[in-house]
Design an enzyme around this catalytic site. Structure first.
Site, PDB file in Angstrom:
ATOM      1  N   GLY A  28       0.827  -1.198   0.000  1.00  0.00           N
ATOM      2  CA  GLY A  28       0.000   0.000   0.000  1.00  0.00           C
ATOM      3  C   GLY A  28       0.862   1.249   0.000  1.00  0.00           C
ATOM      4  O   GLY A  28       2.086   1.185   0.119  1.00  0.00           O
TER       5      GLY A  28
ATOM      6  N   GLY B 144      -0.128  -4.998   0.648  1.00  0.00           N
ATOM      7  CA  GLY B 144      -1.361  -4.832  -0.104  1.00  0.00           C
ATOM      8  C   GLY B 144      -1.387  -5.594  -1.410  1.00  0.00           C
ATOM      9  O   GLY B 144      -2.457  -5.983  -1.891  1.00  0.00           O
TER      10      GLY B 144
ATOM     11  N   GLU C  83       5.519  -6.336   7.606  1.00  0.00           N
ATOM     12  CA  GLU C  83       4.892  -5.238   8.350  1.00  0.00           C
ATOM     13  C   GLU C  83       5.387  -5.077   9.780  1.00  0.00           C
ATOM     14  O   GLU C  83       5.348  -3.974  10.338  1.00  0.00           O
ATOM     15  CB  GLU C  83       3.363  -5.425   8.348  1.00  0.00           C
ATOM     16  CG  GLU C  83       2.707  -5.212   7.002  1.00  0.00           C
ATOM     17  CD  GLU C  83       2.797  -6.418   6.072  1.00  0.00           C
ATOM     18  OE1 GLU C  83       2.346  -6.329   4.928  1.00  0.00           O
ATOM     19  OE2 GLU C  83       3.338  -7.464   6.508  1.00  0.00           O
TER      20      GLU C  83
ATOM     21  N   ASP D  81      -1.330  -7.804   7.584  1.00  0.00           N
ATOM     22  CA  ASP D  81      -2.782  -7.593   7.483  1.00  0.00           C
ATOM     23  C   ASP D  81      -3.298  -8.081   6.137  1.00  0.00           C
ATOM     24  O   ASP D  81      -2.801  -9.082   5.626  1.00  0.00           O
ATOM     25  CB  ASP D  81      -3.105  -6.116   7.748  1.00  0.00           C
ATOM     26  CG  ASP D  81      -2.572  -5.179   6.672  1.00  0.00           C
ATOM     27  OD1 ASP D  81      -1.521  -5.474   6.076  1.00  0.00           O
ATOM     28  OD2 ASP D  81      -3.212  -4.122   6.422  1.00  0.00           O
TER      29      ASP D  81
END
Length: 363
Positions: free
Chosen positions: A75, A123, A146, A154
């Site tokens: 992301g 992402g 992350e 996530d």
């Protein structure tokens, strides 16, 4: 027309959506940023899926990235950092829409083929690894790094990692280490390895599949190009990884690694010592809860709760600062040590959001 006007007209959008044969092609198109995904791009992917799902002429989805470096580096971390700095709401909005999209991809009614070539992180994993047909290559470098940003894996990463063999997912989730293509197949993040040199061939074959083709027909085409590899170098280390990471507390994982004098154990310990202590404790708990979960959605609801707490945390801003902004690779985590992470610090990451809970409205 002036040269500047011609240049302006020739600029391509960040997401290219088009039909090629019976394939609905979605191309992430920010090659200079290794196709890092913005909020607007997530929204455009969702719109593309709306159109392709209802179009009887579209038989499959094909996700790919522009350029030579990879499908997607994740992301838009810089934008999230800047919003977090001013206590903005980008995290709340972006992660809500992204996680709902991740769940939609997992249930998409048509074959969803992802070309996971080159770098695939964060992402990008969310857009690709929930698809029905996930292709990796000899150039694939897939990671969920992350925890090094004061965050956790996530985009449904806790669901995927918790379903890897043994403690392989715990290892990848906590260390952020990179998987190659066969590693990704073994860990359950991909389905087939295709040599990068043959990607154009498999892509052409997929665009020629008739609109009414089944998921099995798509698999047959992909298998015709695949190497058949199902295990990478990490699979050979599984017994050792299982021994070190089969614990409920980070302190016990550290202790198991400390007791082992091998080069691998010490290298793993060094890697963990670079990560956010709070991020590791939250990640381990999320992975253990995911192991008991019955659906991807259940994990995404839990991840959303934790993500909003991360967004408000100093560790997230410090992790991004050290890795992306200043690039000094020297984050000052708070707290600095695993043993200083208290239950009171961790509890808010798992608290209900009430009216702000993540809700999946689309089928």
């Amino acid at each position: 027309m002036s040269a500047s006007a011609a240049t302006a007209q020739s600029v391509e959008p960040d997401l290219i959506v088009r039909r090629e044969g019976a394939a609905g092609v979605i191309r992430l198109n920010r090659p200079k940023a290794i196709n890092a995904v913005t909020l607007e791009m997530f929204r455009e992917v969702d719109k593309a899926l709306d159109a392709f799902e209802t179009d009887p002429a579209i038989g499959l989805i094909l996700l790919e990235g522009a350029g030579e470096r990879g499908l997607c580096a994740g992301g838009d971390i810089r934008a999230l950092y800047e919003s977090s700095q001013v206590r903005g709401d980008l995290g709340k909005i972006l992660w809500r829409e992204e996680y709902i999209l991740n769940a939609r991809i997992a249930k998409f009614p048509k074959p969803y083929v992802a070309f996971m070539d080159g770098i695939v992180m964060g992402g990008g994993v969310g857009l690709a690894a929930h698809g029905s047909h996930r292709i990796v290559t000899d150039r694939t470098k897939l990671a969920m790094p992350e925890v090094g940003l004061g965050f956790f894996p996530d985009v449904g990463g806790t669901w995927l990692l918790s379903r890897s063999p043994g403690e392989i997912g715990t290892y990848f989730g906590l260390t952020g280490q990179t998987m190659n293509g066969p590693d990704a197949v073994y860990a359950g993040f991909a389905d087939a390895v295709v040599q990068a040199a043959r990607l154009a061939g498999v892509r052409e074959a997929l665009t020629k599949i008739p609109a009414g083709a089944s998921s099995a027909d798509v698999k047959t085409v992909i298998d015709g190009f695949a190497t058949g590899e199902t295990a990478g170098p990490v699979a050979a280390l599984q017994s050792r990884i299982d021994n070190w990471f089969a614990h409920e507390r980070m302190q016990d994982i550290f202790a198991a690694l400390h007791r082992n004098g091998s080069e691998l154990a010490q290298a793993t310990l060094k890697t963990l010592n670079e990560k956010s202590p709070r991020g590791m404790v939250v990640t381990l708990r999320l992975l253990r809860l995911a192991r008991k979960s019955s659906s991807l959605e259940e994990c995404l609801v839990r991840e959303y709760r934790a993500a909003l707490e991360v967004f408000a945390s100093d560790d997230f801003r410090e992790g991004v600062r050290a890795a992306v902004i200043d690039k000094d690779r020297n984050p000052k985590w708070s707290p600095r040590a695993i043993e200083d992470v208290t239950p009171e610090m961790v509890a808010p990451y798992f608290a209900s959001l009430g009216k702000d809970e993540l809700v999946f409205s689309k089928s």
